[in-house]
Design an enzyme around this catalytic site. Structure first.
Site, PDB file in Angstrom:
ATOM      1  N   TYR A 123       0.852  -1.195   0.000  1.00 28.48           N
ATOM      2  CA  TYR A 123       0.000   0.000   0.000  1.00 28.48           C
ATOM      3  C   TYR A 123       0.883   1.239   0.000  1.00 28.48           C
ATOM      4  CZ  TYR A 123      -3.785   3.225   1.006  1.00 28.48           C
ATOM      5  OH  TYR A 123      -4.703   4.253   0.913  1.00 28.48           O
ATOM      6  N   GLN A 161     -10.913   0.245   1.538  1.00 29.00           N
ATOM      7  CA  GLN A 161     -11.420  -0.622   0.475  1.00 29.00           C
ATOM      8  C   GLN A 161     -10.289  -1.335  -0.266  1.00 29.00           C
ATOM      9  OE1 GLN A 161     -11.855   2.656   0.748  1.00 29.00           O
ATOM     10  NE2 GLN A 161     -11.680   3.742  -1.217  1.00 29.00           N
ATOM     11  N   ASN A 197      -3.366   5.988   6.269  1.00 30.44           N
ATOM     12  CA  ASN A 197      -4.062   6.799   7.266  1.00 30.44           C
ATOM     13  C   ASN A 197      -4.763   5.909   8.297  1.00 30.44           C
ATOM     14  OD1 ASN A 197      -6.411   5.854   6.061  1.00 30.44           O
ATOM     15  ND2 ASN A 197      -6.819   7.753   4.954  1.00 30.44           N
ATOM     16  N   SER A 213       4.418   9.514  12.836  1.00 32.25           N
ATOM     17  CA  SER A 213       5.880   9.442  12.791  1.00 32.25           C
ATOM     18  C   SER A 213       6.499  10.022  14.066  1.00 32.25           C
ATOM     19  CB  SER A 213       6.390  10.213  11.577  1.00 32.25           C
ATOM     20  OG  SER A 213       7.777  10.033  11.424  1.00 32.25           O
ATOM     21  N   GLN A 241      10.273  15.659  10.712  1.00 36.55           N
ATOM     22  CA  GLN A 241       9.262  14.684  11.104  1.00 36.55           C
ATOM     23  C   GLN A 241       7.947  15.350  11.480  1.00 36.55           C
ATOM     24  OE1 GLN A 241       9.702  11.185  10.757  1.00 36.55           O
ATOM     25  NE2 GLN A 241      11.210  12.308   9.558  1.00 36.55           N
ATOM     26  N   HIS A 279       5.151  15.662   8.851  1.00 33.66           N
ATOM     27  CA  HIS A 279       4.413  14.483   8.391  1.00 33.66           C
ATOM     28  C   HIS A 279       2.950  14.547   8.799  1.00 33.66           C
ATOM     29  CE1 HIS A 279       6.989  11.677   6.342  1.00 33.66           C
ATOM     30  NE2 HIS A 279       7.925  11.769   7.260  1.00 33.66           N
ATOM     31  N   GLU A 334      10.666   5.656  16.727  1.00 36.82           N
ATOM     32  CA  GLU A 334      10.777   5.173  15.351  1.00 36.82           C
ATOM     33  C   GLU A 334      12.154   5.539  14.778  1.00 36.82           C
ATOM     34  OE1 GLU A 334       8.342   5.789  11.127  1.00 36.82           O
ATOM     35  OE2 GLU A 334       8.205   7.288  12.723  1.00 36.82           O
ATOM     36  N   HIS A 335      12.508   6.820  14.857  1.00 35.58           N
ATOM     37  CA  HIS A 335      13.816   7.299  14.409  1.00 35.58           C
ATOM     38  C   HIS A 335      14.580   7.861  15.601  1.00 35.58           C
ATOM     39  CE1 HIS A 335      10.944   8.028  11.014  1.00 35.58           C
ATOM     40  NE2 HIS A 335      11.879   7.388  10.338  1.00 35.58           N
ATOM     41  N   ASP A 382      15.197   8.042   5.119  1.00 33.04           N
ATOM     42  CA  ASP A 382      13.874   8.022   4.494  1.00 33.04           C
ATOM     43  C   ASP A 382      13.949   7.696   3.007  1.00 33.04           C
ATOM     44  OD1 ASP A 382      12.154   8.398   6.567  1.00 33.04           O
ATOM     45  OD2 ASP A 382      11.742  10.501   6.172  1.00 33.04           O
ATOM     46  N   GLU A 410       1.514 -35.288  29.715  1.00 29.27           N
ATOM     47  CA  GLU A 410       0.590 -34.243  29.258  1.00 29.27           C
ATOM     48  C   GLU A 410      -0.799 -34.797  28.971  1.00 29.27           C
ATOM     49  OE1 GLU A 410       2.314 -32.015  26.028  1.00 29.27           O
ATOM     50  OE2 GLU A 410       3.640 -30.918  27.384  1.00 29.27           O
ATOM     51  N   HIS A 421      -0.341 -39.629  21.336  1.00 23.02           N
ATOM     52  CA  HIS A 421       1.015 -39.236  20.967  1.00 23.02           C
ATOM     53  C   HIS A 421       2.016 -40.319  21.394  1.00 23.02           C
ATOM     54  CE1 HIS A 421      -0.787 -35.348  20.304  1.00 23.02           C
ATOM     55  NE2 HIS A 421       0.374 -34.787  19.979  1.00 23.02           N
TER      56      HIS A 421
END
Length: 427
Positions: free
Chosen positions: A121, A183, A206, A229, A251, A254, A319-320, A353, A407, A412
């Protein structure tokens, strides 16, 4: 930016974005409609959300090639060089199949197999993100995924952004669909008349994209549930305040919920960065987005020393992370939790990036405590290999049967004992 001088990082409890029930219900309905209505539902939602009436969903090779030709040559060169760096970095991540022979001639090992199909995506809307094409698709291609599918929402002109198509064309992605939002995630997960389903979905999006990925997880695999971010910069008195301010803003632009954090041992640097951020924010083209991030989410945290600063970093698990210190390599062993770590004054976050090679799809919301950036490992799976011999069964069978009976799994135990009766060592 808010100053924190007492080491209280309670703001971290508020950084996770919780979706309202209305949004979750809306996504549930979209997924159900796409599963029931297929292509017709995709086109209806594209008209409803994007204001575009699609004649077809798939982008042709000719359309992608035409977009490639419309991109300035200097940008194509940048895409090509970035793709080369990204591919080379991820080639080094490829895991291997292996086997070994151990006691009694037993053969153990693992078989590494690439996934059959992956959906990437790529966000659309007001911006174009060819870098997301490279970061999402190239590790899959390096891993050997047979079918890599790209989806991205059309722009107001009814077409996917030229930059996205150009990047896809450059690296050889042929299966591209001009559909976005929840969708698109539903279509990748369950398929329509035109779009065959995939085994895993990756890439940022998003809130609705994130919610859709969450809801289809289990029927397909996903990379992560990405939040806004984040950047944390651990700096000492040697850092350049102008450079630190610029990277915080990189950042902040963003998203209004992006989290820029400076952790520093120098009050003077903190004061200079604070002023510099305000000055640069006023002339930043995306100041309407970056402003709220700086004002409501941005933090300046004072640390007694770099050891305490590293402890704050590990609490944030950003994240960074930039280590803007005189000797970043000496600080690195103190860092346990960060998605991507940038060492030294010239390692600005945008280097990662776009260009350096490591992936920019990185864990957010503190998930760097347990998660890793997207990579080749994200697109393969491992199968265990076990080959037992008659000698191994004779030696270990009683222990296996005892374990099974403890067990409460008599079937088994009997399965092993039955084999032992017929093993060559008992003839």
């Amino acid at each position: 930016m808010e100053w924190i001088e007492n080491g209280n990082l309670s703001f971290l409890k508020k950084r996770k974005v919780e979706a309202k029930e209305e949004a979750q219900q809306s996504v549930r309905e979209i997924i159900a409609q796409v599963r029931a209505g297929g292509d017709k539902a995709l086109k209806a939602y594209t008209k409803q959300f994007d204001g575009i009436e699609l004649e077809k969903l798939r982008v042709s090779d000719e359309e992608a090639a035409a977009a490639y030709r419309r991109i300035p040559e200097e940008v194509i060169r940048a895409i090509r060089r970035a793709a080369k760096n990204i591919r080379a970095f991820h080639e080094k991540q490829k895991p291997s199949s292996w086997t070994e022979t151990v006691e009694y001639g037993v053969v153990l090992g693992q078989k590494v197999t690439a996934l059959d199909s992956v959906g990437v995506y790529v966000p659309g809307g007001t911006a174009s993100y060819p870098s997301s094409v490279l970061m999402g698709a190239l590790p899959a291609l390096v891993a050997g995924v047979g079918r890599v599918v790209l989806v991205s929402p059309p722009q107001k002109n009814g077409l996917i952004a030229d930059g996205v198509l150009a990047a896809a064309h450059e690296i050889g992605i042929k299966e591209i669909y001009q559909v976005g939002g929840a969708q698109a995630i539903a279509a990748l997960a369950y398929g329509t008349e035109t779009i065959r389903p995939v085994d895993k979905i990756v890439g940022p999006g998003n809130l609705y994209v994130m919610l859709a990925k969450k809801q289809v997880f289990g029927d397909v695999a996903i990379d992560s549930l990405a939040g806004p971010s984040e950047i944390a910069i651990l700096a000492d008195e040697t850092a350049h305040p102008e450079w630190v301010a610029a990277d915080l803003l990189s950042q902040a632009e963003h998203d209004k919920l992006s989290m820029p954090v400076l952790i520093t041992t120098s009050r003077q640097l903190a004061e200079e960065v604070d002023r510099e951020v305000d000055r640069r924010l006023a002339v930043l083209p995306r100041h309407e987005i970056a402003g709220p991030a700086i004002e409501t989410v941005g933090k300046i945290v004072l640390a007694a020393d770099l050891k305490e600063g590293a402890r704050f970093v590990n609490q944030i698990a950003p994240e960074h992370l930039e280590l803007a210190t005189a000797d970043p390599e000496s600080v690195l062993p103190l860092i346990r939790h960060a998605g991507a770590i940038f060492l030294g004054m010239y390692s600005s976050e945008p280097v990662g990036d776009y260009f350096a090679g490591p992936n920019h799809i990185i864990p957010t919301n503190g998930s760097a405590r347990y998660a890793s950036p997207l990579g080749v490992e994200s697109f393969v799976k491992r199968s265990s290999l076990i080959r037992y011999t008659d000698e191994a069964l004779k030696a270990n069978g009683p222990a296996i049967a005892a374990f099974a009976r403890f067990e409460g799994l008599e079937g088994h135990a009997r399965a092993v004992e039955e084999r032992m009766k017929g093993a060559a060592v008992h003839e």
